[in-house]
Design an enzyme around this catalytic site. Structure first.
Site, PDB file in Angstrom:
ATOM      1  N   SER A  79       0.839  -1.197   0.000  1.00 20.24           N
ATOM      2  CA  SER A  79       0.000   0.000   0.000  1.00 20.24           C
ATOM      3  C   SER A  79       0.874   1.246   0.000  1.00 20.24           C
ATOM      4  O   SER A  79       1.968   1.256   0.588  1.00 20.24           O
ATOM      5  CB  SER A  79      -0.893   0.011   1.242  1.00 20.24           C
TER       6      SER A  79
ATOM      7  N   TYR B 273      -2.015  -0.563  10.237  1.00 21.42           N
ATOM      8  CA  TYR B 273      -2.043  -0.878   8.812  1.00 21.42           C
ATOM      9  C   TYR B 273      -0.829  -0.301   8.094  1.00 21.42           C
ATOM     10  O   TYR B 273      -0.124  -1.016   7.370  1.00 21.42           O
ATOM     11  CB  TYR B 273      -3.332  -0.344   8.181  1.00 21.42           C
TER      12      TYR B 273
END
Length: 274
Positions: free
Chosen positions: A164, A178
């Site tokens: 990501s 995350y």
């Protein structure tokens, strides 16, 4: 022009054996569909047996490749072992491993729970290592099948890790576990590349920006128009974007790429903030 330069050769994955974790929905399903459409035999896993089987039926109906479901809860190491054992009972080689399964968690810094780090670091990092480690015999066989010339592997096996942009830049929203787990995944992928590339197994990351997935649904519902308006490309990602990138890394065109982190974000990281 040489026939080897034709797209049909540079991006050919027909007949390849592929395993996509978290392949029943979202980006994993997009990638699985792309490989099936291009003639690969694709195994998918997900925690929901129903979703996994439904996706397999859908992709098999579209063809021309094949999709096989191996449901399992990857938060449990015993399930990871079972999944790979089942895969190994069906195939003696694995040409492409796509580590996509993972989770996200957003919460304020004062309320952010300890369990968020435990869950996300386990799923997004540790299980990627576990499943890659257990798949190594299959990946090594695929590398040998690809052939060698002067000790160089001509068609290496591929590990494609779905990361990501939040693991590269600092998010403006509070996704501490995350973003940290994705940064760790990017580093793990490079470490794997350093160790495994000499054995004919490449390892790369696709660092995704905003795509229309269940994980992103709330964000897109609330600030989707803003995300599109500030992105230099004025849109979010589409299935063609991530499938094309995965096909590049999996085909002849990407055979000499290892240890790379490819930002697939429409230029989003050019901004000072997400």
């Amino acid at each position: 022009m040489s026939s080897s330069f034709q797209p049909s050769n540079l991006f050919n994955v027909a007949g390849k054996i592929v395993f996509v974790t978290g392949g029943s929905r979202g980006i994993g399903k997009m990638i699985a569909a792309g490989f099936v459409t291009n003639g690969a035999k694709v195994y998918i896993s997900s925690r929901s047996a129903k979703d996994c089987e439904e996706t397999a039926r859908e992709l098999n109906a579209a063809g021309p490749g094949k999709c096989i479901a191996i449901p399992g809860d990857m938060s449990k190491y015993s399930e990871v072992q079972r999944i790979v054992q089942e895969l190994s009972s069906k195939e003696n080689a694995l040409h492409i491993l796509v580590n996509n399964a993972g989770a996200a968690w957003g919460d304020g810094i004062d309320e952010y729970p300890d369990q968020a780090f435990t869950k996300l670091l386990t799923l997004n990092v540790q299980r990627v290592f576990n499943i890659t480690q257990l798949c190594l015999p299959l990946l090594r066989t695929a590398a040998e099948q690809g052939g060698k010339q002067d000790e160089a592997y001509l068609d290496p096996a591929r590990i494609i890790n779905i990361g990501s942009v939040e693991g590269i830049v600092i998010p403006s929203h509070e996704t501490y576990a995350y973003s940290s787990s994705k940064a760790a995944l990017h580093q793990l992928s490079k470490h794997l590349a350093s160790r495994l590339t000499p054995e004919g197994i490449t390892s790369n990351v696709i660092a995704c920006g905003a795509f229309e997935t269940k994980m992103m649904a709330h964000t897109l519902d609330t600030v989707g128009d803003l995300i599109k308006s500030v992105n230099p490309s004025r849109r979010i990602g589409t299935p063609e974007d991530v499938v094309g990138t995965a096909m590049y890394l999996a085909g002849r065109a990407g055979a000499w790429v290892s240890g790379a982190t490819i930002a697939l974000d429409g230029g989003f990281m050019l901004l000072s903030k997400l």
